[in-house]
Write a protein that holds these residues in place. Structure first.
Motif, mmCIF file in Angstrom:
data_model
loop_
_atom_site.group_PDB
_atom_site.id
_atom_site.type_symbol
_atom_site.label_atom_id
_atom_site.label_comp_id
_atom_site.label_asym_id
_atom_site.label_seq_id
_atom_site.Cartn_x
_atom_site.Cartn_y
_atom_site.Cartn_z
ATOM 1 N N GLY A 286 0.809 -1.213 0.000
ATOM 2 C CA GLY A 286 0.000 0.000 0.000
ATOM 3 C C GLY A 286 0.837 1.254 0.000
ATOM 4 O O GLY A 286 0.566 2.206 0.734
ATOM 5 N N ALA A 287 1.856 1.278 -0.866
ATOM 6 C CA ALA A 287 2.868 2.345 -0.823
ATOM 7 C C ALA A 287 2.568 3.506 -1.757
ATOM 8 O O ALA A 287 3.433 4.369 -1.957
ATOM 9 C CB ALA A 287 4.242 1.753 -1.162
ATOM 10 N N THR A 288 1.364 3.572 -2.304
ATOM 11 C CA THR A 288 1.086 4.616 -3.289
ATOM 12 C C THR A 288 0.656 5.938 -2.681
ATOM 13 O O THR A 288 0.764 6.982 -3.318
ATOM 14 C CB THR A 288 -0.010 4.163 -4.265
ATOM 15 N N ARG A 289 0.176 5.924 -1.451
ATOM 16 C CA ARG A 289 -0.311 7.166 -0.844
ATOM 17 C C ARG A 289 -0.328 7.031 0.675
ATOM 18 O O ARG A 289 -0.107 5.971 1.227
ATOM 19 C CB ARG A 289 -1.719 7.497 -1.358
ATOM 20 N N GLY A 290 -0.613 8.160 1.318
ATOM 21 C CA GLY A 290 -0.812 8.165 2.764
ATOM 22 C C GLY A 290 0.364 7.656 3.562
ATOM 23 O O GLY A 290 1.533 7.937 3.253
ATOM 24 N N ILE A 291 0.071 6.882 4.592
ATOM 25 C CA ILE A 291 1.101 6.384 5.498
ATOM 26 C C ILE A 291 2.084 5.484 4.757
ATOM 27 O O ILE A 291 3.298 5.577 4.957
ATOM 28 C CB ILE A 291 0.450 5.634 6.675
ATOM 29 N N GLY A 292 1.578 4.600 3.893
ATOM 30 C CA GLY A 292 2.460 3.691 3.180
ATOM 31 C C GLY A 292 3.477 4.407 2.311
ATOM 32 O O GLY A 292 4.649 4.017 2.261
ATOM 33 N N LYS A 293 3.047 5.448 1.628
ATOM 34 C CA LYS A 293 3.968 6.229 0.790
ATOM 35 C C LYS A 293 5.050 6.862 1.645
ATOM 36 O O LYS A 293 6.227 6.897 1.260
ATOM 37 C CB LYS A 293 3.183 7.298 0.027
ATOM 38 N N GLN A 294 4.671 7.359 2.820
ATOM 39 C CA GLN A 294 5.642 7.974 3.714
ATOM 40 C C GLN A 294 6.594 6.936 4.314
ATOM 41 O O GLN A 294 7.794 7.203 4.473
ATOM 42 C CB GLN A 294 4.922 8.728 4.829
ATOM 43 N N ASN B 58 3.501 -4.595 6.535
ATOM 44 C CA ASN B 58 2.123 -4.846 6.117
ATOM 45 C C ASN B 58 1.289 -3.605 6.411
ATOM 46 O O ASN B 58 0.752 -3.436 7.505
ATOM 47 C CB ASN B 58 1.566 -6.061 6.862
ATOM 48 N N ASN B 59 1.201 -2.725 5.424
ATOM 49 C CA ASN B 59 0.520 -1.441 5.609
ATOM 50 C C ASN B 59 -0.816 -1.356 4.885
ATOM 51 O O ASN B 59 -1.725 -0.667 5.350
ATOM 52 C CB ASN B 59 1.426 -0.310 5.119
ATOM 53 N N ALA B 60 -0.958 -2.028 3.751
ATOM 54 C CA ALA B 60 -2.166 -1.883 2.938
ATOM 55 C C ALA B 60 -3.417 -2.179 3.755
ATOM 56 O O ALA B 60 -3.459 -3.146 4.526
ATOM 57 C CB ALA B 60 -2.101 -2.818 1.733
ATOM 58 N N GLY B 61 -4.420 -1.339 3.601
ATOM 59 C CA GLY B 61 -5.650 -1.539 4.358
ATOM 60 C C GLY B 61 -6.803 -0.745 3.787
ATOM 61 O O GLY B 61 -6.611 0.212 3.031
ATOM 62 N N VAL B 62 -8.006 -1.168 4.147
ATOM 63 C CA VAL B 62 -9.218 -0.451 3.764
ATOM 64 C C VAL B 62 -10.068 -0.217 5.004
ATOM 65 O O VAL B 62 -9.978 -0.968 5.983
ATOM 66 C CB VAL B 62 -10.034 -1.230 2.710
ATOM 67 N N ALA B 63 -10.894 0.823 4.958
ATOM 68 C CA ALA B 63 -11.727 1.152 6.118
ATOM 69 C C ALA B 63 -12.917 0.217 6.243
ATOM 70 O O ALA B 63 -13.346 -0.116 7.349
ATOM 71 C CB ALA B 63 -12.212 2.594 6.025
ATOM 72 N N GLY C 180 -4.755 -10.923 3.712
ATOM 73 C CA GLY C 180 -3.646 -10.505 2.861
ATOM 74 C C GLY C 180 -2.314 -10.467 3.592
ATOM 75 O O GLY C 180 -1.335 -11.077 3.145
ATOM 76 N N PRO C 181 -2.227 -9.759 4.725
ATOM 77 C CA PRO C 181 -0.970 -9.763 5.477
ATOM 78 C C PRO C 181 -0.517 -11.153 5.909
ATOM 79 O O PRO C 181 0.684 -11.460 5.898
ATOM 80 C CB PRO C 181 -1.286 -8.883 6.684
ATOM 81 N N ALA C 182 -1.470 -12.016 6.311
ATOM 82 C CA ALA C 182 -1.100 -13.365 6.730
ATOM 83 C C ALA C 182 -0.502 -14.159 5.572
ATOM 84 O O ALA C 182 0.539 -14.826 5.721
ATOM 85 C CB ALA C 182 -2.317 -14.085 7.305
ATOM 86 N N VAL C 183 -1.138 -14.085 4.396
ATOM 87 C CA VAL C 183 -0.643 -14.834 3.245
ATOM 88 C C VAL C 183 0.676 -14.264 2.744
ATOM 89 O O VAL C 183 1.622 -15.006 2.430
ATOM 90 C CB VAL C 183 -1.701 -14.865 2.126
ATOM 91 N N VAL D 288 0.984 -2.678 10.381
ATOM 92 C CA VAL D 288 0.356 -1.386 10.656
ATOM 93 C C VAL D 288 -1.085 -1.656 11.075
ATOM 94 O O VAL D 288 -1.946 -1.965 10.265
ATOM 95 C CB VAL D 288 0.424 -0.454 9.439
ATOM 96 N N SER D 289 -1.318 -1.545 12.378
ATOM 97 C CA SER D 289 -2.595 -1.890 12.985
ATOM 98 C C SER D 289 -3.356 -0.620 13.346
ATOM 99 O O SER D 289 -3.218 0.409 12.686
ATOM 100 C CB SER D 289 -2.355 -2.784 14.207
ATOM 101 N N SER D 290 -4.132 -0.674 14.402
ATOM 102 C CA SER D 290 -4.937 0.480 14.814
ATOM 103 C C SER D 290 -5.409 0.285 16.240
ATOM 104 O O SER D 290 -5.717 -0.842 16.657
ATOM 105 C CB SER D 290 -6.147 0.639 13.899
ATOM 106 N N GLY D 291 -5.510 1.388 16.967
ATOM 107 C CA GLY D 291 -6.118 1.343 18.288
ATOM 108 C C GLY D 291 -7.575 0.909 18.228
ATOM 109 O O GLY D 291 -8.125 0.450 19.238
ATOM 110 N N MET D 292 -8.205 1.033 17.067
ATOM 111 C CA MET D 292 -9.581 0.589 16.923
ATOM 112 C C MET D 292 -9.697 -0.933 17.020
ATOM 113 O O MET D 292 -10.788 -1.474 17.176
ATOM 114 C CB MET D 292 -10.164 1.075 15.602
ATOM 115 N N GLY D 293 -8.558 -1.626 16.927
ATOM 116 C CA GLY D 293 -8.546 -3.068 17.090
ATOM 117 C C GLY D 293 -8.009 -3.512 18.437
ATOM 118 O O GLY D 293 -7.821 -4.714 18.660
ATOM 119 N N ALA D 294 -7.767 -2.564 19.331
ATOM 120 C CA ALA D 294 -7.250 -2.904 20.662
ATOM 121 C C ALA D 294 -8.390 -3.390 21.546
ATOM 122 O O ALA D 294 -9.339 -2.650 21.809
ATOM 123 C CB ALA D 294 -6.568 -1.690 21.284
#
Length: 233
Positions: free
Chosen positions: A19-27, A86-91, A115-118, A138-144
């Protein structure tokens, strides 16, 4: 308490960022390139990778064939892989679970967890070739689990909790082989996923994942981090 030692430079090390094309992944890709790493920037369409100092690689984490081809390309061209981010993700859908379409649940879980597991499965033989291979999820506090799960985006929350589980599994299974697996919560970031109201820039959101990618062997692993600090699962 954590123990952290870091590489001062990542010259000769090879990194794959999804997911390196934009946002966090690009950075993340840009910052690790500045750190001296050879960065393979994963994208569903490689024309979206515009940095001339990165290596575009076609990679859709929901497509097993592109996963295998991406790892094969890196193995052929670079001969090694030191870090997988493993950064790629969707909301995914925002509504309560009972209002979600099953196809939308499937898509979110496919991209954010399966995807990340495979991808990690195919990357592990290369990451384990030398001590200190790293997986940064790259996870999220929303999954804590400890922060509560009520609210919006149920498939997203579930997928990130699962990604944290993958992190713990990788540590338990492969730490003795030298793997350093950690999860990062980038915080609320101004991206397409996070919205323009978020307080953090993509560069700030990338900071902790990049920091984890520079860990030397012996550093703390199997943990969850935010702002370079340990947080609860």
């Amino acid at each position: 308490m954590s123990t952290v030692t870091r590489y001062e430079s990542m010259g000769e090390q090879v990194v794959l960022v999804t997911g390196a094309t934009r946002g966090i992944g690009k950075q993340i890709a840009a910052q690790l390139t500045e750190f001296g790493a050879t960065v393979y920037a994963g994208a569903r369409d490689t024309v979206d990778i515009t940095a001339d100092n990165q290596h575009p690689v076609e990679l859709d984490v929901a497509d097993d064939e592109t996963i295998k081809q991406a790892i094969d390309q890196i193995a052929t061209e670079a001969g090694r892989l030191d870090v997988l981010v493993n950064n790629a993700g969707v909301a995914g859908p925002r509504a309560p679970l009972h209002e979600n379409e099953t196809a939308d649940i499937d898509t979110t879980l496919d991209v954010n967890l399966r995807g990340p597991a495979v991808l990690t499965k195919f990357a592990l033989p290369f990451l384990l070739e030398r001590s200190g291979g790293r997986v940064v999820n790259v996870s999220s506090g929303m999954g804590a689990l400890g922060e509560g799960m009520s609210g919006t985006y149920p498939p997203y929350r579930i997928s990130k909790a699962g990604l944290n589980g993958l992190t713990v599994y990788l540590h338990g299974e492969y730490a003795e082989d030298g793997l350093i697996a950690n999860a990062a919560c980038p915080g609320w970031v101004r991206t397409d996923l996070g919205s323009s109201e978020a307080p953090k820039s993509p560069a700030e959101g990338a900071d902790t994942p990049v920091w984890l990618a520079t860990f030397r062997p012996g550093s703390t692993a199997g943990r969850f981090w935010r702002n370079r600090e340990l947080i609860d699962w």
